[in-house]
Design a protein around this motif. Structure first.
Motif, PDB file in Angstrom:
ATOM      1  N   GLY A  43       0.782  -1.227   0.000  1.00  0.00           N
ATOM      2  CA  GLY A  43       0.000   0.000   0.000  1.00  0.00           C
ATOM      3  C   GLY A  43       0.813   1.276   0.000  1.00  0.00           C
ATOM      4  N   THR A  44       2.131   1.182   0.106  1.00  0.00           N
ATOM      5  CA  THR A  44       3.000   2.363   0.056  1.00  0.00           C
ATOM      6  C   THR A  44       3.591   2.476  -1.344  1.00  0.00           C
ATOM      7  OG1 THR A  44       3.549   2.181   2.397  1.00  0.00           O
ATOM      8  CG2 THR A  44       5.042   3.482   1.027  1.00  0.00           C
ATOM      9  N   ILE A  45       3.401   3.635  -1.960  1.00  0.00           N
ATOM     10  CA  ILE A  45       3.910   3.870  -3.302  1.00  0.00           C
ATOM     11  C   ILE A  45       5.340   4.404  -3.221  1.00  0.00           C
ATOM     12  CG2 ILE A  45       3.652   5.262  -5.401  1.00  0.00           C
ATOM     13  CD1 ILE A  45       1.493   3.143  -5.157  1.00  0.00           C
ATOM     14  N   HIS A  46       6.214   3.813  -4.017  1.00  0.00           N
ATOM     15  CA  HIS A  46       7.605   4.261  -4.143  1.00  0.00           C
ATOM     16  C   HIS A  46       7.860   4.602  -5.601  1.00  0.00           C
ATOM     17  CE1 HIS A  46       8.671   2.853  -0.111  1.00  0.00           C
ATOM     18  NE2 HIS A  46       7.984   1.760  -0.399  1.00  0.00           N
ATOM     19  N   VAL A  47       8.668   5.642  -5.827  1.00  0.00           N
ATOM     20  CA  VAL A  47       9.090   5.996  -7.186  1.00  0.00           C
ATOM     21  C   VAL A  47      10.608   6.121  -7.187  1.00  0.00           C
ATOM     22  CG1 VAL A  47       8.980   7.701  -9.041  1.00  0.00           C
ATOM     23  CG2 VAL A  47       6.918   7.159  -7.725  1.00  0.00           C
ATOM     24  N   THR A  48      11.248   5.348  -8.067  1.00  0.00           N
ATOM     25  CA  THR A  48      12.699   5.373  -8.235  1.00  0.00           C
ATOM     26  C   THR A  48      13.006   5.394  -9.721  1.00  0.00           C
ATOM     27  OG1 THR A  48      12.947   2.965  -8.392  1.00  0.00           O
ATOM     28  CG2 THR A  48      13.018   3.921  -6.166  1.00  0.00           C
ATOM     29  N   ASP A  49      14.286   5.566 -10.051  1.00  0.00           N
ATOM     30  CA  ASP A  49      14.692   5.333 -11.434  1.00  0.00           C
ATOM     31  C   ASP A  49      14.399   3.875 -11.754  1.00  0.00           C
ATOM     32  OD1 ASP A  49      15.592   7.914 -11.829  1.00  0.00           O
ATOM     33  OD2 ASP A  49      17.708   7.423 -11.549  1.00  0.00           O
ATOM     34  N   ASP A  50      14.060   3.601 -13.010  1.00  0.00           N
ATOM     35  CA  ASP A  50      13.749   2.231 -13.426  1.00  0.00           C
ATOM     36  C   ASP A  50      14.989   1.484 -13.910  1.00  0.00           C
ATOM     37  OD1 ASP A  50      11.953   0.013 -14.167  1.00  0.00           O
ATOM     38  OD2 ASP A  50      12.482   0.569 -16.221  1.00  0.00           O
ATOM     39  N   THR A  51      16.067   2.184 -14.164  1.00  0.00           N
ATOM     40  CA  THR A  51      17.252   1.563 -14.764  1.00  0.00           C
ATOM     41  C   THR A  51      18.237   1.123 -13.697  1.00  0.00           C
ATOM     42  OG1 THR A  51      16.950   2.990 -16.681  1.00  0.00           O
ATOM     43  CG2 THR A  51      19.081   1.890 -16.453  1.00  0.00           C
ATOM     44  N   CYS A  52      18.602  -0.155 -13.725  1.00  0.00           N
ATOM     45  CA  CYS A  52      19.585  -0.702 -12.794  1.00  0.00           C
ATOM     46  C   CYS A  52      20.902   0.063 -12.951  1.00  0.00           C
ATOM     47  CB  CYS A  52      19.810  -2.187 -13.076  1.00  0.00           C
ATOM     48  SG  CYS A  52      21.091  -2.938 -12.033  1.00  0.00           S
ATOM     49  N   THR A  53      21.510   0.429 -11.841  1.00  0.00           N
ATOM     50  CA  THR A  53      22.763   1.187 -11.888  1.00  0.00           C
ATOM     51  C   THR A  53      23.956   0.319 -12.280  1.00  0.00           C
ATOM     52  OG1 THR A  53      23.172   0.856  -9.520  1.00  0.00           O
ATOM     53  CG2 THR A  53      21.962   2.847 -10.167  1.00  0.00           C
ATOM     54  N   HIS A  54      23.766  -0.990 -12.336  1.00  0.00           N
ATOM     55  CA  HIS A  54      24.848  -1.874 -12.746  1.00  0.00           C
ATOM     56  C   HIS A  54      24.736  -2.260 -14.216  1.00  0.00           C
ATOM     57  CE1 HIS A  54      26.318  -6.034 -13.511  1.00  0.00           C
ATOM     58  NE2 HIS A  54      27.438  -5.459 -13.150  1.00  0.00           N
ATOM     59  N   ALA A  55      23.623  -2.866 -14.595  1.00  0.00           N
ATOM     60  CA  ALA A  55      23.510  -3.454 -15.930  1.00  0.00           C
ATOM     61  C   ALA A  55      22.634  -2.658 -16.885  1.00  0.00           C
ATOM     62  CB  ALA A  55      22.972  -4.879 -15.824  1.00  0.00           C
ATOM     63  N   GLU A  56      22.082  -1.535 -16.425  1.00  0.00           N
ATOM     64  CA  GLU A  56      21.208  -0.699 -17.234  1.00  0.00           C
ATOM     65  C   GLU A  56      19.990  -1.447 -17.761  1.00  0.00           C
ATOM     66  OE1 GLU A  56      23.129   1.915 -19.958  1.00  0.00           O
ATOM     67  OE2 GLU A  56      24.747   2.338 -18.557  1.00  0.00           O
ATOM     68  N   ALA A  57      19.503  -2.413 -16.990  1.00  0.00           N
ATOM     69  CA  ALA A  57      18.290  -3.146 -17.339  1.00  0.00           C
ATOM     70  C   ALA A  57      17.086  -2.462 -16.711  1.00  0.00           C
ATOM     71  CB  ALA A  57      18.392  -4.579 -16.821  1.00  0.00           C
ATOM     72  N   SER A  58      15.907  -2.722 -17.251  1.00  0.00           N
ATOM     73  CA  SER A  58      14.672  -2.191 -16.681  1.00  0.00           C
ATOM     74  C   SER A  58      14.301  -3.002 -15.438  1.00  0.00           C
ATOM     75  CB  SER A  58      13.535  -2.259 -17.693  1.00  0.00           C
ATOM     76  OG  SER A  58      12.313  -1.873 -17.079  1.00  0.00           O
ATOM     77  N   CYS A  71      16.990  -6.938  -9.853  1.00  0.00           N
ATOM     78  CA  CYS A  71      17.249  -6.743 -11.276  1.00  0.00           C
ATOM     79  C   CYS A  71      17.139  -8.074 -12.025  1.00  0.00           C
ATOM     80  CB  CYS A  71      18.640  -6.141 -11.467  1.00  0.00           C
ATOM     81  SG  CYS A  71      19.068  -5.890 -13.209  1.00  0.00           S
ATOM     82  N   PRO A  72      16.520  -8.063 -13.216  1.00  0.00           N
ATOM     83  CA  PRO A  72      16.360  -9.308 -13.964  1.00  0.00           C
ATOM     84  C   PRO A  72      17.636  -9.812 -14.641  1.00  0.00           C
ATOM     85  CG  PRO A  72      15.526  -7.484 -15.256  1.00  0.00           C
ATOM     86  CD  PRO A  72      15.894  -6.928 -13.902  1.00  0.00           C
ATOM     87  N   VAL A  73      18.695  -9.007 -14.689  1.00  0.00           N
ATOM     88  CA  VAL A  73      19.897  -9.408 -15.417  1.00  0.00           C
ATOM     89  C   VAL A  73      20.903 -10.115 -14.516  1.00  0.00           C
ATOM     90  CG1 VAL A  73      21.841  -8.594 -16.812  1.00  0.00           C
ATOM     91  CG2 VAL A  73      19.579  -7.605 -17.140  1.00  0.00           C
ATOM     92  N   HIS A  74      21.391  -9.435 -13.482  1.00  0.00           N
ATOM     93  CA  HIS A  74      22.425 -10.023 -12.628  1.00  0.00           C
ATOM     94  C   HIS A  74      21.988 -10.102 -11.171  1.00  0.00           C
ATOM     95  CE1 HIS A  74      25.123  -8.479 -15.985  1.00  0.00           C
ATOM     96  NE2 HIS A  74      25.249  -9.798 -16.024  1.00  0.00           N
ATOM     97  N   TRP A  75      20.728  -9.929 -10.903  1.00  0.00           N
ATOM     98  CA  TRP A  75      20.131 -10.090  -9.569  1.00  0.00           C
ATOM     99  C   TRP A  75      20.617  -9.086  -8.530  1.00  0.00           C
ATOM    100  CZ3 TRP A  75      22.057 -14.209 -12.414  1.00  0.00           C
ATOM    101  CH2 TRP A  75      21.077 -14.913 -13.107  1.00  0.00           C
ATOM    102  N   ALA A  76      21.047  -7.920  -8.975  1.00  0.00           N
ATOM    103  CA  ALA A  76      21.348  -6.844  -8.020  1.00  0.00           C
ATOM    104  C   ALA A  76      20.032  -6.479  -7.325  1.00  0.00           C
ATOM    105  CB  ALA A  76      21.915  -5.626  -8.743  1.00  0.00           C
ATOM    106  N   GLU A  77      20.117  -6.065  -6.071  1.00  0.00           N
ATOM    107  CA  GLU A  77      18.915  -5.706  -5.305  1.00  0.00           C
ATOM    108  C   GLU A  77      19.024  -4.277  -4.807  1.00  0.00           C
ATOM    109  OE1 GLU A  77      18.083  -8.492  -2.183  1.00  0.00           O
ATOM    110  OE2 GLU A  77      18.517 -10.206  -3.480  1.00  0.00           O
ATOM    111  N   PHE A  78      17.865  -3.601  -4.779  1.00  0.00           N
ATOM    112  CA  PHE A  78      17.799  -2.220  -4.325  1.00  0.00           C
ATOM    113  C   PHE A  78      16.649  -2.052  -3.345  1.00  0.00           C
ATOM    114  CE2 PHE A  78      19.582  -2.261  -8.567  1.00  0.00           C
ATOM    115  CZ  PHE A  78      20.691  -1.428  -8.458  1.00  0.00           C
TER     116      PHE A  78
END
Length: 115
Positions: A43-58, A71-78
């Motif tokens: 129920g809490t809305i968050h807005v961040t950049d959509d691009t992973c800072t590592h692999a530039e994936a959505s 992240c769907p590419v290398h599993w980085a977490e934010f």
């Protein structure tokens, strides 16, 4: 979706709150800040950049796990509340934007809250 965005006074309407039910994420393209990730964590809305800072994936194509996006590419977490990179291979945080729901719409203030 970008054609429907309305930006006034530093505020940008991103989407209808109903477009992002709890446990879901949505990619929104805006000329003001580039692609953004709108997520709903219990129920809490968050807005961040959509691009992973590592692999530039959505990140919208990744997984929402509690208050984290994987992240769907290398599993980085934010952390969606702070933008903090939580694990390797990402080391740089996401930009985070203040967001509110007004009249059923997600409104973001696109000055960076953290980076």
């Amino acid at each position: 979706m970008s054609a429907d965005l309305k930006s006034t006074g530093g505020r940008t309407v991103l989407c209808a709150a109903d477009d992002v039910p709890p446990g879901r994420m949505l990619r929104v393209v805006t000329g003001d800040a580039g692609p953004l990730l709108v997520s709903n964590v219990n129920g809490t809305i968050h807005v961040t950049d959509d691009t992973c800072t590592h692999a530039e994936a959505s990140l919208s194509e990744g997984d929402l796990e509690g208050g984290r996006v994987v992240c769907p590419v290398h599993w980085a977490e934010f952390d969606l509340a702070t933008g903090e990179a939580l694990c390797f291979p990402a080391s740089r945080p996401l930009a985070v934007y203040r967001a509110v729901v007004e009249d059923g719409m997600v409104v973001a203030f696109l000055a960076r809250r953290s980076a």
